[in-house]
Design a protein around this motif. Sequence first.
Motif, PDB file in Angstrom:
ATOM      1  N   THR A 248      35.233  41.397  32.516  1.00 27.54           N
ATOM      2  CA  THR A 248      36.183  40.676  31.666  1.00 27.54           C
ATOM      3  C   THR A 248      36.945  39.644  32.488  1.00 27.54           C
ATOM      4  O   THR A 248      36.916  39.661  33.731  1.00 27.54           O
ATOM      5  CB  THR A 248      37.189  41.653  31.037  1.00 27.54           C
ATOM      6  N   ARG A 249      37.656  38.760  31.760  1.00 27.25           N
ATOM      7  CA  ARG A 249      38.489  37.787  32.477  1.00 27.25           C
ATOM      8  C   ARG A 249      39.563  38.488  33.296  1.00 27.25           C
ATOM      9  O   ARG A 249      39.947  38.022  34.368  1.00 27.25           O
ATOM     10  CB  ARG A 249      39.123  36.817  31.482  1.00 27.25           C
ATOM     11  N   ARG A 250      40.061  39.617  32.759  1.00 30.75           N
ATOM     12  CA  ARG A 250      41.078  40.367  33.511  1.00 30.75           C
ATOM     13  C   ARG A 250      40.515  40.875  34.834  1.00 30.75           C
ATOM     14  O   ARG A 250      41.185  40.841  35.861  1.00 30.75           O
ATOM     15  CB  ARG A 250      41.581  41.528  32.656  1.00 30.75           C
ATOM     16  N   ASP A 251      39.244  41.322  34.821  1.00 27.91           N
ATOM     17  CA  ASP A 251      38.607  41.791  36.065  1.00 27.91           C
ATOM     18  C   ASP A 251      38.500  40.646  37.081  1.00 27.91           C
ATOM     19  O   ASP A 251      38.769  40.825  38.276  1.00 27.91           O
ATOM     20  CB  ASP A 251      37.210  42.348  35.759  1.00 27.91           C
ATOM     21  N   ILE A 252      38.074  39.482  36.572  1.00 30.16           N
ATOM     22  CA  ILE A 252      37.952  38.321  37.468  1.00 30.16           C
ATOM     23  C   ILE A 252      39.322  37.927  38.021  1.00 30.16           C
ATOM     24  O   ILE A 252      39.470  37.621  39.219  1.00 30.16           O
ATOM     25  CB  ILE A 252      37.326  37.126  36.712  1.00 30.16           C
ATOM     26  N   PHE A 253      40.315  37.979  37.138  1.00 28.93           N
ATOM     27  CA  PHE A 253      41.676  37.603  37.569  1.00 28.93           C
ATOM     28  C   PHE A 253      42.159  38.542  38.677  1.00 28.93           C
ATOM     29  O   PHE A 253      42.693  38.099  39.697  1.00 28.93           O
ATOM     30  CB  PHE A 253      42.616  37.667  36.362  1.00 28.93           C
ATOM     31  N   ARG A 254      41.950  39.862  38.477  1.00 27.66           N
ATOM     32  CA  ARG A 254      42.380  40.834  39.497  1.00 27.66           C
ATOM     33  C   ARG A 254      41.659  40.582  40.820  1.00 27.66           C
ATOM     34  O   ARG A 254      42.267  40.604  41.883  1.00 27.66           O
ATOM     35  CB  ARG A 254      42.093  42.251  39.009  1.00 27.66           C
ATOM     36  N   GLN A 255      40.340  40.380  40.728  1.00 24.92           N
ATOM     37  CA  GLN A 255      39.549  40.207  41.953  1.00 24.92           C
ATOM     38  C   GLN A 255      40.030  39.000  42.761  1.00 24.92           C
ATOM     39  O   GLN A 255      40.289  39.108  43.968  1.00 24.92           O
ATOM     40  CB  GLN A 255      38.067  40.028  41.593  1.00 24.92           C
ATOM     41  N   PHE A 256      40.176  37.875  42.090  1.00 24.43           N
ATOM     42  CA  PHE A 256      40.538  36.658  42.825  1.00 24.43           C
ATOM     43  C   PHE A 256      41.998  36.697  43.293  1.00 24.43           C
ATOM     44  O   PHE A 256      42.327  36.143  44.351  1.00 24.43           O
ATOM     45  CB  PHE A 256      40.274  35.426  41.949  1.00 24.43           C
ATOM     46  N   LEU A 257      42.854  37.364  42.502  1.00 24.53           N
ATOM     47  CA  LEU A 257      44.255  37.456  42.934  1.00 24.53           C
ATOM     48  C   LEU A 257      44.374  38.363  44.158  1.00 24.53           C
ATOM     49  O   LEU A 257      45.162  38.085  45.081  1.00 24.53           O
ATOM     50  CB  LEU A 257      45.131  37.981  41.784  1.00 24.53           C
ATOM     51  N   ILE A 258      43.600  39.452  44.166  1.00 24.27           N
ATOM     52  CA  ILE A 258      43.627  40.334  45.338  1.00 24.27           C
ATOM     53  C   ILE A 258      43.050  39.606  46.550  1.00 24.27           C
ATOM     54  O   ILE A 258      43.543  39.766  47.677  1.00 24.27           O
ATOM     55  CB  ILE A 258      42.851  41.639  45.046  1.00 24.27           C
ATOM     56  N   GLU A 259      42.029  38.790  46.328  1.00 23.73           N
ATOM     57  CA  GLU A 259      41.501  37.988  47.442  1.00 23.73           C
ATOM     58  C   GLU A 259      42.576  37.038  47.981  1.00 23.73           C
ATOM     59  O   GLU A 259      42.680  36.822  49.191  1.00 23.73           O
ATOM     60  CB  GLU A 259      40.279  37.193  46.981  1.00 23.73           C
ATOM     61  N   SER A 260      43.388  36.495  47.070  1.00 17.29           N
ATOM     62  CA  SER A 260      44.491  35.631  47.523  1.00 17.29           C
ATOM     63  C   SER A 260      45.492  36.437  48.345  1.00 17.29           C
ATOM     64  O   SER A 260      46.019  35.953  49.362  1.00 17.29           O
ATOM     65  CB  SER A 260      45.206  35.008  46.311  1.00 17.29           C
ATOM     66  N   GLY A 261      45.745  37.690  47.913  1.00 18.74           N
ATOM     67  CA  GLY A 261      46.656  38.547  48.664  1.00 18.74           C
ATOM     68  C   GLY A 261      46.132  38.858  50.054  1.00 18.74           C
ATOM     69  O   GLY A 261      46.901  38.936  51.024  1.00 18.74           O
ATOM     70  N   VAL A 262      44.805  39.033  50.185  1.00 18.49           N
ATOM     71  CA  VAL A 262      44.205  39.289  51.505  1.00 18.49           C
ATOM     72  C   VAL A 262      44.417  38.085  52.415  1.00 18.49           C
ATOM     73  O   VAL A 262      44.727  38.229  53.610  1.00 18.49           O
ATOM     74  CB  VAL A 262      42.703  39.600  51.346  1.00 18.49           C
ATOM     75  N   ILE A 263      44.272  36.890  51.827  1.00 17.76           N
ATOM     76  CA  ILE A 263      44.546  35.683  52.622  1.00 17.76           C
ATOM     77  C   ILE A 263      46.009  35.669  53.055  1.00 17.76           C
ATOM     78  O   ILE A 263      46.350  35.286  54.180  1.00 17.76           O
ATOM     79  CB  ILE A 263      44.202  34.431  51.792  1.00 17.76           C
ATOM     80  N   GLY A 264      46.911  36.150  52.152  1.00  9.90           N
ATOM     81  CA  GLY A 264      48.337  36.233  52.503  1.00  9.90           C
ATOM     82  C   GLY A 264      48.579  37.202  53.642  1.00  9.90           C
ATOM     83  O   GLY A 264      49.393  36.938  54.536  1.00  9.90           O
ATOM     84  N   LEU A 265      47.870  38.342  53.633  1.00  9.18           N
ATOM     85  CA  LEU A 265      48.022  39.312  54.736  1.00  9.18           C
ATOM     86  C   LEU A 265      47.591  38.686  56.063  1.00  9.18           C
ATOM     87  O   LEU A 265      48.274  38.840  57.085  1.00  9.18           O
ATOM     88  CB  LEU A 265      47.186  40.553  54.447  1.00  9.18           C
ATOM     89  N   ALA A 266      46.454  37.998  56.020  1.00  7.94           N
ATOM     90  CA  ALA A 266      45.986  37.338  57.251  1.00  7.94           C
ATOM     91  C   ALA A 266      46.999  36.283  57.707  1.00  7.94           C
ATOM     92  O   ALA A 266      47.300  36.164  58.907  1.00  7.94           O
ATOM     93  CB  ALA A 266      44.621  36.689  56.999  1.00  7.94           C
ATOM     94  N   GLY A 267      47.541  35.543  56.740  1.00 13.65           N
ATOM     95  CA  GLY A 267      48.569  34.555  57.086  1.00 13.65           C
ATOM     96  C   GLY A 267      49.815  35.215  57.643  1.00 13.65           C
ATOM     97  O   GLY A 267      50.487  34.666  58.531  1.00 13.65           O
ATOM     98  N   GLY A 268      50.140  36.422  57.133  1.00 12.92           N
ATOM     99  CA  GLY A 268      51.309  37.147  57.641  1.00 12.92           C
ATOM    100  C   GLY A 268      51.146  37.548  59.090  1.00 12.92           C
ATOM    101  O   GLY A 268      52.087  37.460  59.888  1.00 12.92           O
ATOM    102  N   VAL A 269      49.932  38.000  59.453  1.00 17.15           N
ATOM    103  CA  VAL A 269      49.677  38.405  60.848  1.00 17.15           C
ATOM    104  C   VAL A 269      49.826  37.197  61.780  1.00 17.15           C
ATOM    105  O   VAL A 269      50.529  37.257  62.802  1.00 17.15           O
ATOM    106  CB  VAL A 269      48.264  39.017  60.979  1.00 17.15           C
ATOM    107  N   ILE A 270      49.167  36.083  61.402  1.00 16.39           N
ATOM    108  CA  ILE A 270      49.269  34.881  62.248  1.00 16.39           C
ATOM    109  C   ILE A 270      50.706  34.349  62.230  1.00 16.39           C
ATOM    110  O   ILE A 270      51.244  33.925  63.268  1.00 16.39           O
ATOM    111  CB  ILE A 270      48.304  33.780  61.746  1.00 16.39           C
ATOM    112  N   GLY A 271      51.335  34.406  61.039  1.00 17.74           N
ATOM    113  CA  GLY A 271      52.718  33.915  60.923  1.00 17.74           C
ATOM    114  C   GLY A 271      53.674  34.721  61.776  1.00 17.74           C
ATOM    115  O   GLY A 271      54.620  34.179  62.358  1.00 17.74           O
ATOM    116  N   LEU A 272      53.421  36.025  61.861  1.00 13.12           N
ATOM    117  CA  LEU A 272      54.285  36.876  62.685  1.00 13.12           C
ATOM    118  C   LEU A 272      54.176  36.483  64.154  1.00 13.12           C
ATOM    119  O   LEU A 272      55.197  36.382  64.860  1.00 13.12           O
ATOM    120  CB  LEU A 272      53.879  38.337  62.498  1.00 13.12           C
TER     121      LEU A 272
END
Length: 440
Positions: free
Chosen positions: A354-378
């Motif tokens: 469903t669109r909701r599944d796609i939305f969750r998947q891509f949003l979580i992928e964005s969050g993973v990019i945020g985690l990686a950015g947090g490590v480098i940002g730290l």
Amino acid sequence: MFRYYFTLGLRSLRRNRALTALMVLTLAVGVAASVSTVTILHAMSGDPLPHKSDRMFVPMIDILPVKGYVPGDKPGFSQAQMSYIDARNFMASKMGVRRTVMYGVAGPVEPARKDIGSFNAQGIAPTRDFFSMFDAPFLYGQPWSEADDASGADVIVLSRALAEKLVGSNNPVGQRVTVLGRPYMVTGVLATWDVVPRPHRIIGSKGAFGAEDEFFIPFASAIRHETEHDGGMSCNGDNNAPGYQGRLASGCTWLQFWFEMASSGERGQLQQYLDAYAGEQRKLGRMMRNAPNKLYDLNEWMAFLKVVDNDNKLAAWLAFGFLLLCLVNTIGLLLAKFSVRASEVGIRRALGATRRDIFRQFLIESGVIGLAGGVIGLLLAFGALAVVSQQSKELGTVAHMDVPMLLLTFAMSVLAALLAGLLPTWRACQVTPAIQLKSQ
């Protein structure tokens, strides 16, 4: 399902590596700039005594001449300090559970060791209650006694750094050290005392973010020896006689005074005392301005003296503006990264996602990019704070990241990535499966 999408997000980091690295770096730079600034602001505006700051009070009375007074004027530096006459009377008032008066002192220290010569040191001349009021931690010994306070005995408490400089790692309690040209017997040594900001030093030559005080001698001893003060003084009164004794009898303001009450609810009682005291002094021909008498608790006092000035707040806002700019750039990069995966989305939709599944998947992928950015940002934030701390001793005192700010780094990075991912994720959800399958 979250774990599965999270794993997909980690694998997605390897796709379009150059684009992913650019996104992570953009996010990391914005987060590092914001966190570094906020860390300094957080340290500067922190409550140094959170368990008692609402019952620690600084009294403010106006003893200046009537001439030039405009009712309603904002109090100035001269009212922020106390004259010797008023400080002596407040000490005798027995108000609150503790009281202390203090002023900064500075002068030569003459080590007994032959391998180092004399050097200058800065300290404070407070009363005994100072140590318990401001939670000064002792490594050896204890504060001087009440009898020492009363008699003005030549006793001293050393900072750990000064004690180690004078006698090495040995316990110096009971020994005599020569400070300000005379011998003092050591009653205690403070452990490293890194409270920030230093409320007792907001007014003074060291300032709220200065280095530790190196020694402490009884207020009465300093007065008895007519020890000069190290700090500001205001002598706008018309009854100022020359000499040290003249200063004590004058309206010059050069001392700091603190009350500690048993509870914050006793503030009204202290205010009543202050008003009654001013009324009595008015009958004696002092405090003729009849200006309002004020009490400031610790946090109010720091706000009144603008411990955190507008420049610091402006710097924080500019840093957040820079983070917003990085966020906009990240949105563009995410749009580019997700747009090339339209065929993948089309196949998943055709298989029942469903669109909701796609939305969750891509949003979580964005969050993973945020985690990686947090490590480098730290890492970048630690580097930025290290550079800032080298600029001055004051900045070195506040440029340290604590656990809450460390957690804030990751929270800020993930939140920024999720916000940046909303639009690209929504665009990804709009893919029509039939068109994508036909194009394949």
